[in-house]
Scaffold this active site. Structure first.
Site, PDB file in Angstrom:
ATOM      1  N   ARG A  87       0.855  -1.196   0.000  1.00  0.00           N
ATOM      2  CA  ARG A  87       0.000   0.000   0.000  1.00  0.00           C
ATOM      3  C   ARG A  87       0.881   1.233   0.000  1.00  0.00           C
ATOM      4  O   ARG A  87       1.748   1.395   0.863  1.00  0.00           O
ATOM      5  CB  ARG A  87      -0.901   0.045   1.233  1.00  0.00           C
ATOM      6  N   HIS A 131      -3.038  10.582   1.762  1.00  0.00           N
ATOM      7  CA  HIS A 131      -2.338  10.336   3.032  1.00  0.00           C
ATOM      8  C   HIS A 131      -1.688  11.664   3.442  1.00  0.00           C
ATOM      9  O   HIS A 131      -0.478  11.791   3.526  1.00  0.00           O
ATOM     10  CB  HIS A 131      -1.313   9.207   2.859  1.00  0.00           C
ATOM     11  N   GLU A 176      -6.605   7.412   7.612  1.00  0.00           N
ATOM     12  CA  GLU A 176      -6.754   8.020   8.941  1.00  0.00           C
ATOM     13  C   GLU A 176      -7.361   9.418   8.896  1.00  0.00           C
ATOM     14  O   GLU A 176      -6.743  10.402   9.363  1.00  0.00           O
ATOM     15  CB  GLU A 176      -5.396   8.074   9.660  1.00  0.00           C
ATOM     16  N   ASN A 299      -6.195   0.740  10.728  1.00  0.00           N
ATOM     17  CA  ASN A 299      -4.868   1.039  11.273  1.00  0.00           C
ATOM     18  C   ASN A 299      -4.980   0.971  12.787  1.00  0.00           C
ATOM     19  O   ASN A 299      -5.850   1.627  13.384  1.00  0.00           O
ATOM     20  CB  ASN A 299      -4.405   2.446  10.887  1.00  0.00           C
ATOM     21  N   TYR A 301      -2.533   0.577  16.482  1.00  0.00           N
ATOM     22  CA  TYR A 301      -1.237   0.451  17.157  1.00  0.00           C
ATOM     23  C   TYR A 301      -1.401   0.171  18.652  1.00  0.00           C
ATOM     24  O   TYR A 301      -0.714  -0.651  19.205  1.00  0.00           O
ATOM     25  CB  TYR A 301      -0.424   1.743  16.991  1.00  0.00           C
ATOM     26  N   GLU A 357      -2.252  -0.932   8.645  1.00  0.00           N
ATOM     27  CA  GLU A 357      -1.087  -0.432   9.381  1.00  0.00           C
ATOM     28  C   GLU A 357      -1.069  -1.082  10.752  1.00  0.00           C
ATOM     29  O   GLU A 357      -2.076  -1.062  11.474  1.00  0.00           O
ATOM     30  CB  GLU A 357      -1.148   1.091   9.609  1.00  0.00           C
TER      31      GLU A 357
HETATM   32  O1  IFM Z   1       3.537   7.316  10.212  1.00  0.00           O
HETATM   33  C1  IFM Z   1       2.197   7.236  10.581  1.00  0.00           C
HETATM   34  C2  IFM Z   1       1.320   7.101   9.352  1.00  0.00           C
HETATM   35  O2  IFM Z   1       1.519   8.138   8.458  1.00  0.00           O
HETATM   36  C3  IFM Z   1      -0.123   7.094   9.757  1.00  0.00           C
HETATM   37  N1  IFM Z   1      -0.374   6.111  10.786  1.00  0.00           N
HETATM   38  C4  IFM Z   1       0.498   6.072  11.933  1.00  0.00           C
HETATM   39  C5  IFM Z   1       1.950   6.044  11.481  1.00  0.00           C
HETATM   40  C6  IFM Z   1       2.876   6.028  12.708  1.00  0.00           C
HETATM   41  O3  IFM Z   1       2.636   7.140  13.488  1.00  0.00           O
END
Ligand code: IFM
Length: 468
Positions: A87, A131, A176, A299, A301, A357
């Site tokens: 991607r 993005h 995002e 996405n 984390y 992500e």
């Molecule tokens: O680097 C970023 C990305 O551009 C968008 N999602 C989170 C990543 C890490 O912060």
């Protein structure tokens, strides 16, 4: 013009890959560099980087990973990893320097070369249209605050779809949206650096309108395309037991988790936002936004621990509880929250899910042998892919997993201080060095399995640990 170019690049029809996708993700501004050549226009991030004190160390995207010139090496790195999907995002100001009007042939041709190299390596290209690098020329007209942007975005999407739709079947509209609207228009932490309630609410609504408009033109231009948007979604826990933090967490979650998926899937804003957005809505808007898509891009984390604040949404990030492990940049490591989020998306939205992500920053240093032993990243990825397997076993329809990121890159307001790559980048020489986590990921991808992930992951981690 687009017609001729299309002919020049016509290939055997390409279809979306049916198998589980193991990929990596990047974005244009974060890796491409080549910011001021071959006709590329300025983006809001070029302008933001020039404002003193906004980006750590005064870093810019001028060089980044120089991917614009080194994409063949980067595709070879992906081939060595064994990923079957990649991607990336198109830089809007590279293909339309002023955001609309005359297109830029050298910029368009760059993505032709990249896509052809990916297909030759049997890697499925996934295009994300946006993005975060809005053409500065459009920001000068109000950017996402200007309702006309839905039309500008649809025209840009049409250009991209007509040019690449013979070879690319996966398109995401936005990456995002909650982050670039909240940080860019609500909190002033990212480009264009605005902190204003009305600006935030207009931006949210106009991004949603643009999403719907782009889905329409993508469907019309590439009838066999597979479409979606990429959302952050994570639990927003109150930082403390106080009622203030509980309210703040709820409000924050509406901006973070629901402000885009709800209108796009259900045709309505979450309750706390509905009144705020009402002044910018016109009859028919919600139907225009709620276009049918094929998958939910996630996405993820970490979960958030939210506390009350005096900012314009009344909520901000708090520290996680002391017993929650954290990454080198302080992000909580809670794989169970990832599993729960996947299951929640599955039940709530009923769409196939692609994790587009997941990954972690680490303090990667070259060892004396010139390698990078990023055991912390391996442990994170191991725990999170295990959590994904648990969600799949419990019924979540997860069809792909993409690590953020292929390369260390420009981490927005943190500049180059945070390294998220599977591949280390020496930003002075542009030398790429795959980290231990890159070997771990290749082993994971190559492991024989019946379901997407098996206990082979544990074996490969042990093998890497044994290699030291
Ligand atoms: O680097 C970023 C990305 O551009 C968008 N999602 C989170 C990543 C890490 O912060």
């Amino acid at each position: 013009m687009a017609g001729n170019i299309l002919k020049a690049h016509a290939r055997t029809p390409v279809a979306p890959k049916p198998e589980f996708l193991w990929g990596v993700s990047t974005s244009s501004f974060q890796i491409e560099g080549a910011a001021h050549i071959e006709g590329r226009g300025d983006s809001i991030w070029d302008a933001y980087c020039r404002i003193q004190g906004r980006v750590k160390g005064g870093d810019t995207g001028d060089q980044a990973c120089d991917h614009y010139h080194r994409y063949t090496e980067d595709v070879a790195l992906m081939r060595d990893l064994g990923v079957n999907a990649y991607r990336f995002s198109i830089s809007w100001p590279r293909v339309l320097p002023r955001g609309r009007g005359v297109s830029n042939e050298p910029g368009l041709a760059f993505y032709d070369r990249l896509i052809d190299a990916l297909l030759a390596a049997d890697i499925e290209p996934w295009i994300c249209l946006y993005h975060w690098d809005l053409p500065q020329a459009l920001d000068d007209l109000g950017g996402w605050q200007n309702r006309d942007i839905a039309g500008w975005f649809a025209d840009y999407a049409t250009l991209v779809a007509r040019r690449y739709g013979d070879r690319v079947k996966r398109f995401a509209t936005f990456n995002e949206p909650c982050v670039f609207t909240l940080f860019g228009y609500g909190l002033g932490w990212n480009a264009p650096g605005i902190a204003d309630k009305a600006a935030l609410h207009k931006a949210i609504h106009h991004v949603n309108l643009s999403h719907g408009a782009a889905v329409d033109v993508l469907r019309a231009s590439v009838p066999d395309a597979s479409l979606g948007a990429i959302h952050n979604r994570q639990p927003c826990f109150p930082r403390s037991a106080s009622p203030e933090d509980a309210n703040a967490a709820q409000r924050f979650a509406e901006y973070w988790n629901d402000a885009f998926p709800y209108p796009q899937q259900f045709g309505c804003y979450p309750s706390a936002l509905a009144d705020a957005i009402e002044p910018y809505q016109r009859p028919g808007d919600m139907a225009q936004i709620a276009r049918s898509v094929d998958w939910f891009g996630l996405n993820h984390y970490s979960p958030h621990y939210i506390k009350a604040d005096s900012n314009l949404i009344g909520a901000t990030f708090g520290a996680p509880p002391d017993d929650v492990p954290r990454t080198s940049i302080g992000w909580p490591i809670v794989p169970g929250a990832f599993r729960d989020t996947l299951l929640d998306i599955h039940h709530r939205f009923g769409l196939p899910i692609y994790v587009l992500e997941n990954g972690t920053a680490a303090e990667d240093k070259l060892d004396i042998a010139g390698g990078i032993q990023d055991a912390g990243r391996i442990a994170y990825l191991q725990a999170y892919t295990d959590a994904m397997q648990e969600a799949i076993s419990a019924g979540a329809d997860v069809r792909g997993y993409f690590v953020w990121s292929l390369l260390d890159n420009f981490e927005w307001a943190s500049g180059y201080s945070q390294r998220f790559g599977l591949v280390y980048v020496d930003f002075d020489t542009q030398r790429r060095i795959p980290k231990a986590s890159a070997r771990w990921y290749s082993d994971l991808i190559a492991a024989p399995r019946e379901s997407p992930i098996s206990s082979a992951t544990a074996n490969s981690v042990n093998a890497i640990a044994a290699k030291g």
